[in-house]
Scaffold this motif. Structure first.
Motif, PDB file in Angstrom:
ATOM      1  N   GLY A 129       0.813  -1.204   0.000  1.00 15.39           N
ATOM      2  CA  GLY A 129       0.000   0.000   0.000  1.00 15.39           C
ATOM      3  C   GLY A 129       0.848   1.256   0.000  1.00 15.39           C
ATOM      4  O   GLY A 129       2.050   1.212   0.284  1.00 15.39           O
TER       5      GLY A 129
ATOM      6  N   SER B 260      -4.548  10.062   2.033  1.00 11.91           N
ATOM      7  CA  SER B 260      -5.112   8.999   1.209  1.00 11.91           C
ATOM      8  C   SER B 260      -4.291   7.738   1.319  1.00 11.91           C
ATOM      9  O   SER B 260      -3.131   7.754   1.741  1.00 11.91           O
ATOM     10  N   TYR B 261      -4.939   6.632   0.915  1.00  8.10           N
ATOM     11  CA  TYR B 261      -4.291   5.322   0.893  1.00  8.10           C
ATOM     12  C   TYR B 261      -4.701   4.604  -0.381  1.00  8.10           C
ATOM     13  O   TYR B 261      -5.890   4.561  -0.727  1.00  8.10           O
ATOM     14  N   ASN B 262      -3.725   4.057  -1.115  1.00 10.45           N
ATOM     15  CA  ASN B 262      -3.993   3.251  -2.316  1.00 10.45           C
ATOM     16  C   ASN B 262      -3.291   1.919  -2.168  1.00 10.45           C
ATOM     17  O   ASN B 262      -2.119   1.872  -1.777  1.00 10.45           O
TER      18      ASN B 262
ATOM     19  N   ASP C 178      -4.498  -0.644  -8.180  1.00 11.40           N
ATOM     20  CA  ASP C 178      -4.259   0.292  -9.266  1.00 11.40           C
ATOM     21  C   ASP C 178      -5.494   1.141  -9.519  1.00 11.40           C
ATOM     22  O   ASP C 178      -6.631   0.665  -9.424  1.00 11.40           O
TER      23      ASP C 178
ATOM     24  N   GLU D  32      -8.231   7.144  -6.775  1.00  7.47           N
ATOM     25  CA  GLU D  32      -9.117   7.315  -5.624  1.00  7.47           C
ATOM     26  C   GLU D  32      -9.380   8.805  -5.457  1.00  7.47           C
ATOM     27  O   GLU D  32      -8.445   9.579  -5.302  1.00  7.47           O
TER      28      GLU D  32
ATOM     29  N   SER E 100      -7.121  13.802  -5.199  1.00  8.45           N
ATOM     30  CA  SER E 100      -7.213  12.458  -5.770  1.00  8.45           C
ATOM     31  C   SER E 100      -5.835  11.835  -5.719  1.00  8.45           C
ATOM     32  O   SER E 100      -4.824  12.535  -5.822  1.00  8.45           O
ATOM     33  N   SER E 101      -5.789  10.520  -5.583  1.00 11.35           N
ATOM     34  CA  SER E 101      -4.509   9.823  -5.590  1.00 11.35           C
ATOM     35  C   SER E 101      -4.597   8.654  -6.553  1.00 11.35           C
ATOM     36  O   SER E 101      -5.606   7.933  -6.599  1.00 11.35           O
ATOM     37  N   PHE E 102      -3.516   8.465  -7.315  1.00 12.82           N
ATOM     38  CA  PHE E 102      -3.455   7.430  -8.351  1.00 12.82           C
ATOM     39  C   PHE E 102      -2.310   6.490  -8.046  1.00 12.82           C
ATOM     40  O   PHE E 102      -1.260   6.900  -7.533  1.00 12.82           O
ATOM     41  N   LEU E 103      -2.503   5.219  -8.389  1.00 15.11           N
ATOM     42  CA  LEU E 103      -1.452   4.220  -8.190  1.00 15.11           C
ATOM     43  C   LEU E 103      -1.329   3.316  -9.411  1.00 15.11           C
ATOM     44  O   LEU E 103      -2.342   2.860  -9.950  1.00 15.11           O
TER      45      LEU E 103
ATOM     46  N   SER F 265       3.002   6.652  -8.236  1.00 14.17           N
ATOM     47  CA  SER F 265       1.772   7.222  -7.706  1.00 14.17           C
ATOM     48  C   SER F 265       1.804   8.726  -7.927  1.00 14.17           C
ATOM     49  O   SER F 265       2.882   9.323  -8.102  1.00 14.17           O
TER      50      SER F 265
ATOM     51  N   ASN G  17      -3.518  -0.969   5.747  1.00 13.58           N
ATOM     52  CA  ASN G  17      -4.347   0.163   5.366  1.00 13.58           C
ATOM     53  C   ASN G  17      -4.667   1.099   6.523  1.00 13.58           C
ATOM     54  O   ASN G  17      -5.407   2.063   6.354  1.00 13.58           O
TER      55      ASN G  17
END
Lengths: 109, 115
Positions: A31, A47-49, A52, A55, A61-64, A71, B101
């Motif tokens: 993660g 945020s947490y991702n 893929d 979010e 917004s966050s991208f992975l 990211s 998480n």
């Protein structure tokens, strides 16, 4: 070794959009977190991702992409209060957080 | 208000002195952490504790010791301070170290200067 790379500093204009990138090479991946840290204050969770994709959470917004070890954090409708450092952190195979040095974001009127 | 409390807020200390940084949380979190943050570097883990009664070494443990006698408290001790330990120290906690998480929650930090 383990490595997290982020730009040291970025400048953007109030009301605009900015994208802060983070690339990582770690022993395992469980993660990725983004935190915000205002000068002289504690980091706070953004945020947490772990999968893929993108979010979205309000203006942030966050991208992975796990295959690319990449990211980004996207901030829309920038406000002066968004001036802060943004920290990228990866959870490694031992469930320890590996932290990037942070990106200092400067917002200009 | 629930959270993490660190003390002192700041301290100037002579080299060679012993110093304990205090950290208390009231969220009943199992895991606690001590980091140092230096300009241009990411947060670096000093020691951690996954649950009361256990501790582990992080990336930069030398010169520091910790104890975890109960869930709430996680003090960090510098046995004999050196100038290279000048830094901002953050205590953090998370509900469970094994759940990736779960975000870490941070105290306000202790700004320590060793002269």
């Amino acid at each position: 070794g383990q490595n997290i790379d982020q730009p040291t500093e970025m400048t953007a204009t109030e009301g605009a959009i900015v994208q802060i990138n983070c690339t990582y090479q770690t022993s395992g991946f469980n993660g990725l977190f983004w935190y915000q840290q205002h000068a002289g204050e504690a980091p706070t969770f953004l945020s947490y991702n772990v999968l893929d994709g993108l979010e979205e959470k309000g203006r942030f917004s966050s991208f992975l992409s796990r295959s690319k070890g990449y990211s980004y954090l996207l901030l829309k409708e920038l406000q002066m209060k968004d001036s802060a450092s943004y920290l990228c952190a990866v959870v490694d195979s031992n469930y320890q957080l590996i932290w990037g040095a942070g990106t200092k974001l400067i917002i200009k009127p | 208000i629930a959270g993490i409390t660190q003390a002192p807020t700041s301290q100037i200390l002579a080299a060679g002195r012993r110093m304990t940084l205090r950290c208390t949380q009231d969220m009943r979190h199992n895991a606690m952490y001590w980091y140092r943050q230096d300009l241009g570097l990411g947060l670096r883990l000093i020691h951690y504790s996954n649950t009361a009664g256990t501790t582990g070494k992080g990336e930069v443990p030398d010169g520091y010791s910790v104890s975890r006698a109960n869930t709430d408290d996680f003090p960090l001790t510098l046995a004999s301070a050196v100038p290279s330990q000048t830094s901002v120290y953050f205590c953090a906690s998370s509900s469970d170290a094994g759940n990736s998480n779960q975000p870490q929650h941070f105290g306000d930090g202790t700004r320590l200067s060793i002269l």
